[in-house]
Design an enzyme around this catalytic site. Structure first.
Site, PDB file in Angstrom:
ATOM      1  N   CYS A   1      11.612  18.911 -18.551  1.00 30.01           N
ATOM      2  CA  CYS A   1      12.344  19.016 -19.738  1.00 30.01           C
ATOM      3  C   CYS A   1      12.124  17.200 -20.029  1.00 30.01           C
ATOM      4  CB  CYS A   1      13.414  18.678 -19.288  1.00 30.01           C
ATOM      5  SG  CYS A   1      15.301  18.766 -21.037  1.00 30.01           S
TER       6      CYS A   1
ATOM      7  N   CYS B   1      15.183  15.110 -21.457  1.00 32.26           N
ATOM      8  CA  CYS B   1      15.946  14.864 -20.905  1.00 32.26           C
ATOM      9  C   CYS B   1      15.663  13.482 -19.650  1.00 32.26           C
ATOM     10  CB  CYS B   1      16.355  15.906 -19.676  1.00 32.26           C
ATOM     11  SG  CYS B   1      16.834  17.583 -19.614  1.00 32.26           S
ATOM     12  N   ASP B   2      14.742  14.090 -19.690  1.00 29.39           N
ATOM     13  CA  ASP B   2      13.709  12.857 -18.940  1.00 29.39           C
ATOM     14  C   ASP B   2      12.698  11.154 -19.654  1.00 29.39           C
ATOM     15  OD1 ASP B   2      15.346  14.073 -16.856  1.00 29.39           O
ATOM     16  OD2 ASP B   2      13.586  15.023 -16.572  1.00 29.39           O
TER      17      ASP B   2
END
Ligand code: NAP
Length: 336
Positions: free
Chosen positions: A145, A148-149
């Protein structure tokens, strides 16, 4: 030995999963005055939460995935849909007993929800590379992701694996953080849409490594990814890529485990539906990424959700007309 199991009220529709398909179905079901409950194990949004900017949802030329997810949810709630955070373990049509004909969603927390129809919109899970180091270093340099990261990798050299829309789009996104992004693809042609490819090839921070697969992911003594071993599929030569982050976008599998034992599905687990999104079980519908279809877009998921909700409403109306509606003969618990 039987045990008593508590459940709440009985609904017209249980929707499992709050992605674009589920939330659209919830909005339409609510507008049809159906008592609607959406069961979602995490935050509402599904794949919307894995996409930073959305540019292909009509009416929104540019909107953050998170924002669109919020709008979907509040829209569905406005028409009365109830959202509950629950992980559904099984979804079954009861075949005997007091609640015969109703669908039961049994959840990890031990609750049961009953409804006259159910719509499965539980999306998919990223496919893994299945190479040494992948699971070991997940969260330590291996990610599925970018939104997200990505921010954890400011100034890093990054690798993205895959050649579809997700890999190409996320490579572009990751250049916001990474000083260099290598896109590793196993063929010499991308399957991503042309507009995304154009953006990729115009981005000077991206380099495509063609005809190559990941063979191994390695880490330093702290367990943080510091090298990726690649193999050229034509020459079989190995090479090291000194990347500290690897983002894997090689497709995903449908989250259909809760029903796959009972319904017709393909070899990958995608559920087969008719044009009304109805599965091989009467009154059970599937919409969005869980079902067999050509493409998986927000628009198609929303379209599926719309059809499923309207078909569920018609199914309930027909049952009522025929006097076949499952009767609720008791409340407050039943024997299992
Ligand atoms: P996808 O289209 O199935 O592409 C998967 C890619 O991974 C393919 O290029 C495939 O290579 C490669 N691959 C598969 N297994 C591999 C392995 N073991 N090792 C290395 N590479 C492997 O998946 P996706 O990109 O996740 O997209 C899924 C769906 O969502 C698509 O319908 C897509 O259009 C949609 N989507 C749309 C957008 C958008 O429109 N903005 C964004 C994201 C996703 P081959 O090409 O050689 O098979």
């Amino acid at each position: 030995m039987s045990q008593s199991r508590d459940f709440g009220e009985t609904y017209d529709v249980i929707i499992v999963g709050a992605g674009p398909a589920g939330m659209t179905a919830a909005m339409y079901a609510g507008r049809s005055m159906l008592r609607t409950i959406v069961l979602e194990r995490g935050v509402s949004g599904g794949e919307l939460l894995n996409t930073e900017i959305i540019e292909d949802y009509p009416g929104f030329e540019h909107i953050e995935g998170w924002d669109l997810a919020q709008k979907f949810e509040s829209h569905a709630k406005k028409f009365g849909a109830e959202f509950v955070q629950e992980t559904v373990l099984t979804l079954t049509k009861l075949t005997d007993g007091a609640f015969k004909g109703l669908f039961e969603a049994a959840t990890e927390s031990g609750n049961s929800y009953l409804a006259r129809t159910a719509i499965v919109t539980s999306g998919g899970t990223p496919i893994k590379l299945n190479v040494p180091g992948e699971l070991e270093y997940a969260g330590k340099g291996v990610s599925y992701c970018a939104i997200c990261d990505g921010a954890f990798f400011k100034g890093h050299t990054l690798a993205v694996v895959g050649g579809g829309d997700a890999a190409v789009e996320e490579s572009d996104f990751l250049t916001r953080y990474g000083q260099k992004v290598y896109l590793i693809h196993r063929r010499e042609e991308l399957r991503a849409s042309k507009i995304l490819q154009k953006r990729l090839f115009e981005n000077p921070k991206i380099e495509v490594i063609w005809n190559s697969v990941v063979e191994k992911i390695e880490a330093d003594e702290q367990g943080l990814v510091n090298n990726i071993v690649l193999r050229d599929v034509n020459t079989h030569a190995a090479r090291n890529l000194a990347a500290t982050g690897i983002f894997v976008f090689i497709g995903f599998r449908p989250n259909t485990g809760i029903i796959v034992g009972h319904v017709d599905h393909d070899e990958m687990g995608y559920v087969r539906t008719d044009m009304n999104m109805e599965t091989s079980i009467k009154g059970l519908f599937a919409a969005g990424d869980v079902r067999v279809q050509l493409t998986r877009q927000i628009t198609t998921a929303a379209g599926d959700g719309t059809t499923a909700a309207i078909a569920a409403e018609k199914y309930l109306a027909a049952m009522r007309r025929q006097g076949d509606e499952p009767e609720i003969v008791a409340t407050g618990g039943y024997a299992v």
